[in-house]
Each structure stands twice: as C-alpha cells, then as structure tokens.
Design an enzyme around this catalytic site. Structure first.
Site, PDB file in Angstrom:
ATOM      1  N   CYS A  48       5.286  -3.848 -25.883  1.00 47.32           N
ATOM      2  CA  CYS A  48       5.147  -5.151 -26.555  1.00 47.32           C
ATOM      3  C   CYS A  48       3.691  -5.539 -26.810  1.00 47.32           C
ATOM      4  O   CYS A  48       3.435  -6.567 -27.426  1.00 47.32           O
ATOM      5  CB  CYS A  48       5.830  -6.228 -25.717  1.00 47.32           C
ATOM      6  SG  CYS A  48       4.907  -6.658 -24.234  1.00 47.32           S
ATOM      7  N   ASP A 104       0.799  -1.236   0.000  1.00 45.70           N
ATOM      8  CA  ASP A 104       0.000   0.000   0.000  1.00 45.70           C
ATOM      9  C   ASP A 104       0.830   1.284   0.000  1.00 45.70           C
ATOM     10  O   ASP A 104       0.270   2.374  -0.147  1.00 45.70           O
ATOM     11  CB  ASP A 104      -0.970  -0.006   1.184  1.00 45.70           C
ATOM     12  CG  ASP A 104      -0.286  -0.216   2.536  1.00 45.70           C
ATOM     13  OD1 ASP A 104      -0.909  -0.841   3.430  1.00 45.70           O
ATOM     14  OD2 ASP A 104       0.874   0.227   2.693  1.00 45.70           O
ATOM     15  N   HIS A 141       6.719  -7.657  -1.237  1.00 42.97           N
ATOM     16  CA  HIS A 141       5.627  -8.152  -2.090  1.00 42.97           C
ATOM     17  C   HIS A 141       5.202  -7.132  -3.149  1.00 42.97           C
ATOM     18  O   HIS A 141       4.094  -7.216  -3.688  1.00 42.97           O
ATOM     19  CB  HIS A 141       4.419  -8.555  -1.221  1.00 42.97           C
ATOM     20  CG  HIS A 141       4.710  -9.698  -0.310  1.00 42.97           C
ATOM     21  ND1 HIS A 141       3.906 -10.017   0.754  1.00 42.97           N
ATOM     22  CD2 HIS A 141       5.728 -10.577  -0.271  1.00 42.97           C
ATOM     23  CE1 HIS A 141       4.418 -11.063   1.391  1.00 42.97           C
ATOM     24  NE2 HIS A 141       5.524 -11.422   0.797  1.00 42.97           N
TER      25      HIS A 141
HETATM   26  N1  APR Z   1      -2.766  -3.906  14.912  1.00 39.44           N
HETATM   27  C1  APR Z   1      -1.943  -4.983  15.034  1.00 39.44           C
HETATM   28  N2  APR Z   1      -2.222  -6.200  14.475  1.00 39.44           N
HETATM   29  C2  APR Z   1      -3.364  -6.304  13.781  1.00 39.44           C
HETATM   30  C3  APR Z   1      -4.291  -5.238  13.637  1.00 39.44           C
HETATM   31  C4  APR Z   1      -3.942  -3.988  14.245  1.00 39.44           C
HETATM   32  N3  APR Z   1      -4.734  -2.930  14.154  1.00 39.44           N
HETATM   33  N4  APR Z   1      -5.357  -5.676  12.888  1.00 39.44           N
HETATM   34  C5  APR Z   1      -5.090  -6.971  12.578  1.00 39.44           C
HETATM   35  N5  APR Z   1      -3.907  -7.352  13.122  1.00 39.44           N
HETATM   36  C6  APR Z   1      -3.208  -8.632  12.977  1.00 39.44           C
HETATM   37  C7  APR Z   1      -4.105  -9.850  12.863  1.00 39.44           C
HETATM   38  O1  APR Z   1      -4.345 -10.383  14.129  1.00 39.44           O
HETATM   39  C8  APR Z   1      -3.264 -10.798  12.012  1.00 39.44           C
HETATM   40  O2  APR Z   1      -2.447 -11.624  12.844  1.00 39.44           O
HETATM   41  O3  APR Z   1      -2.500  -8.558  11.760  1.00 39.44           O
HETATM   42  C9  APR Z   1      -2.348  -9.875  11.215  1.00 39.44           C
HETATM   43  C10 APR Z   1      -2.678  -9.781   9.720  1.00 39.44           C
HETATM   44  O4  APR Z   1      -2.406 -11.037   9.162  1.00 39.44           O
HETATM   45  P1  APR Z   1      -2.763 -11.354   7.629  1.00 39.44           P
HETATM   46  O5  APR Z   1      -4.123 -10.871   7.346  1.00 39.44           O
HETATM   47  O6  APR Z   1      -2.445 -12.789   7.421  1.00 39.44           O
HETATM   48  O7  APR Z   1      -1.766 -10.416   6.817  1.00 39.44           O
HETATM   49  P2  APR Z   1      -0.193 -10.583   6.540  1.00 39.44           P
HETATM   50  O8  APR Z   1       0.496 -11.284   7.646  1.00 39.44           O
HETATM   51  O9  APR Z   1       0.300  -9.249   6.147  1.00 39.44           O
HETATM   52  O10 APR Z   1      -0.225 -11.542   5.229  1.00 39.44           O
HETATM   53  C11 APR Z   1       0.991 -11.892   4.629  1.00 39.44           C
HETATM   54  O11 APR Z   1      -0.165 -12.893   2.786  1.00 39.44           O
HETATM   55  O12 APR Z   1      -2.000 -12.783   1.439  1.00 39.44           O
HETATM   56  C12 APR Z   1      -0.636 -12.602   1.481  1.00 39.44           C
HETATM   57  O13 APR Z   1       0.722 -11.200   0.144  1.00 39.44           O
HETATM   58  C13 APR Z   1      -0.236 -11.176   1.153  1.00 39.44           C
HETATM   59  O14 APR Z   1       1.462  -9.801   2.207  1.00 39.44           O
HETATM   60  C14 APR Z   1       0.396 -10.680   2.453  1.00 39.44           C
HETATM   61  C15 APR Z   1       0.842 -11.959   3.131  1.00 39.44           C
END
Ligand code: APR
Length: 252
Positions: free
Chosen positions: A154, A108, A123
């Site tokens: 291309c 983002d 990513h």
């Molecule tokens: N503050 C802190 N933690 C938070 C908050 C917040 N406000 N809101 C949610 N979380 C936590 C959730 O509890 C969860 O453990 O953030 C985590 C988000 O996890 P995912 O949704 O799995 O995201 P992420 O770890 O970034 O995913 C990794 O997966 O889908 C692919 O490429 C995509 O970069 C991404 C990768």
C-alpha cells in the site's frame, strides 16, 4: 557470584508434581545476554530515552525516521545477543513438565532461540516488521532510500511489529496468557518489574486461583509480598540452580 537464594523443598515438590507450569518473563531475563532492560536505573532504556518520544503511535507519526532508527539500533543489539543460562533452563524445564506455557513481554526472540516452544509473545517481536496502515506483517520490501521503508502493498510506512504504549495487545495472545494463568498449578514471574498492564495482572490471576507463585527477580517488585516464594537474584543463576536442585542425581 551473589549467594543463591535457598530453594525450598515444597517448591521442588510442587515442580515435580506440576501438571501445568506457566511462566511470565520480562526484560530482566535478557539482561545477562546484553539486552538492556527498561526501568533499571542508569542502564534501563527508559532511563536514557523518553518512551513517549519513541514507543507510541503518536511518536511514530510525529517522527517516523527517529522511531525506526531507534528500533533498528535495538534490533542490532538483539541480533548480537545469545540466550543465557536462564533462557536455556526454561527451555529444559519445558521438556520436563506435562504442560508448560511461557508468556513473555520481551520482543527479542531469545526464548525461541533457546529452544522454548510454547511461547506467547504479548508485546510482539522486534525481528518482525509490519505495515503501519494495514497492520500486516511484511517480510520483504524493495530497497530504497526511504527511512522507514515503505509497504510494498500500500506504500504506507513500515514499523516494528511490537506493541507500543497506548496500543492493544494481540487478542489471541492475551487470551491464551490469561487462560494459562488461570489453569496452571505453578506460576513463575521472572525478570519483570510487574508494573505494566495487562501483563502485570497475570500473576495475580494465578494467585486468585490458588496456584503456587514464584518470583525470580534482582529487585523487589509490587508482586514480591504476594507470591509464595520470592527468590532474589539473577535469572541466569537462579534458574539453573533450580533445575539442578530438581535433579538431585545426574541425568543419564
Ligand atoms: N535477573 C533477574 N531480574 C533482573 C535481572 C536479572 N539478571 N536484571 C534486572 N532484573 C529485574 C529488575 O530488577 C526489574 O525488576 O528485571 C526487572 C525489569 O523490569 P523492567 O525494566 O520494567 O522490564 P519489564 O518488566 O519487562 O517491562 C515491561 O514495559 O517498557 C515496557 O513493553 C516494555 O515489555 C516491556 C514492559
């Protein structure tokens, strides 16, 4: 506002004495900016959409319009989002530490918008577009009715410059992230479920090297039992509190 977790003196001491701090962030840090996470029940993108239909090269070949339009929708969400106090606190921390490496899984661009400088994008970035065939970033293309638009060089299809499932991470970014995890003396994992490799292995590299490790997350993850300090809460509240605790006297 939920009660803030206790921030222990040895963490503050380690932060004050740190020569190199490395941070891994995930979508949780952008949740308070209105950008959906991936795996949170109900609100997470993967709770509503099937990654295999939208975030793989095969899905794009099968239905490029569907995939392009879905990323256009996500670009719209990100375009409306602003950095939150969590992003801003990390940018401030970077200014106070001799060496600071911010490794993000997020696409983002909110860390850079918050003023973070040494950012490694593992990513990719939603705000960039590249040619599906040539895998080269394309900044401008002729306005036609084609969806997805076509590469001006291309004629191939254009796609977002993000890493899809089954694709390799940018090698230089991954190498820099591993180097940072292996040389830091303090490692933070913030707002990530610590499930997606190879990013999820970075905190363990730091643990193996004896760095102090800190998790800041709303929920427990596979990393929680392995870190030195697990601070449960939202990044947008815990990080400013950490910064405040670090500065027991008002900055001049
Ligand atoms: N503050 C802190 N933690 C938070 C908050 C917040 N406000 N809101 C949610 N979380 C936590 C959730 O509890 C969860 O453990 O953030 C985590 C988000 O996890 P995912 O949704 O799995 O995201 P992420 O770890 O970034 O995913 C990794 O997966 O889908 C692919 O490429 C995509 O970069 C991404 C990768």
């Amino acid at each position: 506002m939920a009660a803030l977790p206790e921030i222990l003196p040895d963490l503050l001491d380690a932060l004050r004495a740190a020569r190199h701090v490395a941070v891994l962030t995930g979508s949780g840090i952008s949740a308070e900016s209105g950008v959906p996470t991936f795996r949170d029940a109900q609100t997470g993108l993967w709770a509503k959409y099937r990654p295999e239909e939208l975030a793989t090269p095969e899905a794009f070949r099968r239905n490029p319009r569907l995939v392009w339009e879905w990323y256009e929708w996500r670009r719209g969400l990100v375009a409306k989002a602003a950095p939150n106090p969590g992003h801003l606190a990390l940018a401030e921390l970077e200014r106070r530490v001799p060496r600071f490496t911010l490794i993000t899984q997020n696409v983002d661009g909110l860390h850079q918008q918050a003023g973070s400088r040494n950012v490694i994008e593992l990513h990719g970035n939603l705000r960039r577009t590249k040619c599906f065939d040539e895998s080269r970033v394309v900044d401008t293309w002729p306005a036609t009715d084609d969806v997805p638009p076509r590469c001006p060089r291309c004629g191939g299809l254009l796609r977002p410059d993000v890493v899809w499932f089954g694709e390799a991470l940018p090698q230089s970014a991954l190498a820099a992230a591993i180097e940072a995890a292996q040389t830091c003396d303090l490692f933070f994992a913030i707002g990530t479920s610590a499930l997606v490799q190879p990013a999820a292995s970075l905190p363990f590299q730091a643990i193996q090297r004896g760095a102090m490790t800190v998790e800041i997350n709303a929920d427990a993850t596979p990393l929680t039992p392995r870190v030195t300090h697990a601070l449960r809460g939202s990044a947008g509240e815990v990080l400013p509190a950490l910064l405040k605790a670090l500065t027991p006297y008002p900055l001049s």
